[in-house]
Design a protein around this motif. Structure first.
Motif, PDB file in Angstrom:
ATOM      1  N   GLN A  22      83.471   6.572 -80.219  1.00  0.00           N
ATOM      2  CA  GLN A  22      83.734   6.901 -81.608  1.00  0.00           C
ATOM      3  C   GLN A  22      84.660   7.914 -81.638  1.00  0.00           C
ATOM      4  N   TYR A  23      84.586   9.007 -80.916  1.00  0.00           N
ATOM      5  CA  TYR A  23      85.351  10.170 -80.744  1.00  0.00           C
ATOM      6  C   TYR A  23      86.642   9.802 -80.377  1.00  0.00           C
ATOM      7  N   GLU A  24      86.647   9.056 -79.218  1.00  0.00           N
ATOM      8  CA  GLU A  24      88.134   8.614 -78.628  1.00  0.00           C
ATOM      9  C   GLU A  24      88.978   7.784 -79.490  1.00  0.00           C
ATOM     10  N   ILE A  25      88.138   7.147 -80.367  1.00  0.00           N
ATOM     11  CA  ILE A  25      88.941   6.403 -81.256  1.00  0.00           C
ATOM     12  C   ILE A  25      89.607   7.121 -82.483  1.00  0.00           C
ATOM     13  N   ILE A  26      88.837   8.133 -82.954  1.00  0.00           N
ATOM     14  CA  ILE A  26      89.336   9.012 -83.994  1.00  0.00           C
ATOM     15  C   ILE A  26      90.650   9.662 -83.338  1.00  0.00           C
ATOM     16  N   THR A  27      90.288  10.328 -82.106  1.00  0.00           N
ATOM     17  CA  THR A  27      91.603  10.960 -81.465  1.00  0.00           C
ATOM     18  C   THR A  27      92.679  10.302 -81.416  1.00  0.00           C
ATOM     19  N   LEU A  28      92.764   8.806 -80.967  1.00  0.00           N
ATOM     20  CA  LEU A  28      93.625   8.160 -80.763  1.00  0.00           C
ATOM     21  C   LEU A  28      94.272   7.722 -82.171  1.00  0.00           C
ATOM     22  N   VAL A  29      93.556   7.715 -83.203  1.00  0.00           N
ATOM     23  CA  VAL A  29      93.950   7.555 -84.495  1.00  0.00           C
ATOM     24  C   VAL A  29      94.808   8.775 -84.948  1.00  0.00           C
TER      25      VAL A  29
ATOM     26  N   PHE B 165     100.113   1.573 -79.699  1.00  0.00           N
ATOM     27  CA  PHE B 165      98.606   2.290 -79.879  1.00  0.00           C
ATOM     28  C   PHE B 165      97.853   1.580 -80.733  1.00  0.00           C
ATOM     29  N   SER B 166      98.233   0.655 -81.770  1.00  0.00           N
ATOM     30  CA  SER B 166      97.245   0.004 -82.487  1.00  0.00           C
ATOM     31  C   SER B 166      96.610  -0.797 -81.650  1.00  0.00           C
ATOM     32  N   PHE B 167      97.299  -1.733 -80.701  1.00  0.00           N
ATOM     33  CA  PHE B 167      96.426  -2.409 -79.628  1.00  0.00           C
ATOM     34  C   PHE B 167      95.588  -1.559 -78.845  1.00  0.00           C
ATOM     35  N   ILE B 168      96.095  -0.481 -78.413  1.00  0.00           N
ATOM     36  CA  ILE B 168      94.955   0.463 -77.619  1.00  0.00           C
ATOM     37  C   ILE B 168      93.660   0.635 -78.497  1.00  0.00           C
ATOM     38  N   LEU B 169      94.151   0.889 -79.710  1.00  0.00           N
ATOM     39  CA  LEU B 169      92.878   0.999 -80.571  1.00  0.00           C
ATOM     40  C   LEU B 169      92.011   0.046 -80.500  1.00  0.00           C
ATOM     41  N   ILE B 170      92.652  -1.252 -80.781  1.00  0.00           N
ATOM     42  CA  ILE B 170      91.648  -2.573 -80.771  1.00  0.00           C
ATOM     43  C   ILE B 170      90.699  -2.430 -79.448  1.00  0.00           C
ATOM     44  N   TYR B 171      91.245  -2.355 -78.277  1.00  0.00           N
ATOM     45  CA  TYR B 171      90.781  -2.329 -76.938  1.00  0.00           C
ATOM     46  C   TYR B 171      89.540  -1.064 -77.220  1.00  0.00           C
ATOM     47  N   GLU B 172      89.771  -0.106 -77.655  1.00  0.00           N
ATOM     48  CA  GLU B 172      88.609   1.045 -77.710  1.00  0.00           C
ATOM     49  C   GLU B 172      87.610   0.567 -78.645  1.00  0.00           C
ATOM     50  N   ILE B 173      87.948  -0.149 -79.673  1.00  0.00           N
ATOM     51  CA  ILE B 173      86.759  -0.523 -80.586  1.00  0.00           C
ATOM     52  C   ILE B 173      86.031  -1.683 -79.844  1.00  0.00           C
ATOM     53  N   TYR B 174      86.798  -2.372 -79.042  1.00  0.00           N
ATOM     54  CA  TYR B 174      85.665  -3.470 -78.314  1.00  0.00           C
ATOM     55  C   TYR B 174      85.052  -2.534 -77.419  1.00  0.00           C
ATOM     56  N   LEU B 175      85.485  -1.403 -76.700  1.00  0.00           N
ATOM     57  CA  LEU B 175      84.810  -0.873 -75.628  1.00  0.00           C
ATOM     58  C   LEU B 175      83.433  -0.329 -76.497  1.00  0.00           C
ATOM     59  N   LEU B 176      83.669   0.209 -77.640  1.00  0.00           N
ATOM     60  CA  LEU B 176      82.584   0.799 -78.437  1.00  0.00           C
ATOM     61  C   LEU B 176      81.472  -0.263 -78.533  1.00  0.00           C
ATOM     62  N   ILE B 177      81.845  -1.495 -79.130  1.00  0.00           N
ATOM     63  CA  ILE B 177      80.625  -2.362 -78.920  1.00  0.00           C
ATOM     64  C   ILE B 177      80.287  -2.767 -77.710  1.00  0.00           C
TER      65      ILE B 177
END
Length: 300
Positions: free
Chosen positions: A93-100, A67-79
């Motif tokens: 942003q909302y997807e990232i905090i939900t995944l957290v 899940f930490s790797f999935i969050l890294i990908y979501e951060i890339y998508l945010l940028i």
């Protein structure tokens, strides 16, 4: 061709996104297997690791790592979406905090105590809060996404020079955000790692919750990015409802950042409140857009 136009596709293009997605997928699979192996070795005594956060005691907690790797990908998508769409960037942003929160659920599962005292036990209560919060956030993100798509179908494409300059600025912002977040991630990881092998090397209070590592600083940076986008947007438009929308998104990000400073149910309330506030702001903004469009038709 400018330097940015030459370099930007090497970092934030569709092709790079697809390639990075495959790398993340393989990284998630490998990390999951490695984490499972470490848990096994720790349980049979081949490894003796004093594991404070509880990540090496239960196989369920191994899901935390992919899940930490999935969050890294979501951060890339945010940028990736910063130059393309402000509302999609906010949705990320909302997807990232939900995944957290989802990631936190997997970690806390290893600490659950199934008993009749469920509502008096700290970890069981937090698991309950996080479960309910993740469902609410999932639905709010759906509503946010739905309202964003509905208004997009009605917006006439703006080809003004101001918009092109605004998009160019957002590309510059996204370009510089990549190395900043990479450096932040590396520093956060090594601070956490040093604390694990030598607790006196870092502040104990900073690592009471491994879920906060990186993400409290990450959302602090996003607040700065949101404020910059708000200020620069004034060059593109001075419409009241758009100013309020962009200001509301800043407030929403601040509320998410504040959630990392509190624990328990207040943490969940702040996160839900942030996403709910963002959705309401977008909902009202879209009503303004529809009103403007209808008035334009009437005037014609």
């Amino acid at each position: 061709m400018s330097f940015l136009e030459h370099v930007f596709p090497l970092i934030l293009s569709e092709q790079v996104k697809d390639r990075f997605e495959r790398i993340i997928l393989w990284g998630a699979i490998v990390s999951f297997l490695v984490h499972l192996a470490l848990i096994f070795f720790n349980q049979v005594g081949l490894l003796k690791i004093d594991n404070g956060p509880g990540l090496l005691t239960n196989p369920i907690s191994a899901i935390y790592t992919p899940f930490s790797f999935i969050l890294i990908y979501e951060i890339y998508l945010l940028i990736y979406y910063i130059p393309r769409s402000t509302t999609t960037y906010i949705t990320k942003q909302y997807e990232i905090i939900t995944l957290v929160i989802i990631r936190r659920l997997f970690k806390d599962m290893s600490n659950l105590e199934i008993s009749s005292d469920w509502f008096t036990l700290k970890y069981d209560l937090q698991f309950t809060y996080d479960t309910i919060t993740s469902v609410i956030l999932f639905y709010l993100i759906y509503l946010f996404f739905k309202n964003d798509k509905l208004i997009r179908r009605k917006i006439i494409v703006d080809e003004s020079a101001y918009l092109h300059r605004f998009i160019f600025f957002k590309k510059v912002l996204a370009f510089f955000l990549v190395p900043i977040l990479i450096i932040l991630g590396i520093v956060s990881f090594f601070d956490w790692f040093l604390h694990q092998i030598q607790p006196s090397a870092g502040s104990l209070e900073s690592f009471t919750d491994i879920n906060n590592v990186f993400f409290d600083e990450f959302f602090t940076i996003l607040i700065i990015v949101d404020v910059i986008l708000l200020l620069v947007s004034f060059f593109h438009t001075d419409k009241f409802h758009k100013v309020i929308r962009n200001s509301g998104f800043v407030i929403s990000t601040i509320l998410i950042r504040m959630s990392f400073s509190v624990e328990g149910i207040m943490n969940n309330f702040l996160i839900i409140g942030a996403v709910l506030f963002g959705w309401l702001i977008l909902l009202i903004h879209n009503k303004f857009e529809n009103l403007e469009k209808n008035q334009g038709i009437v005037n014609k």
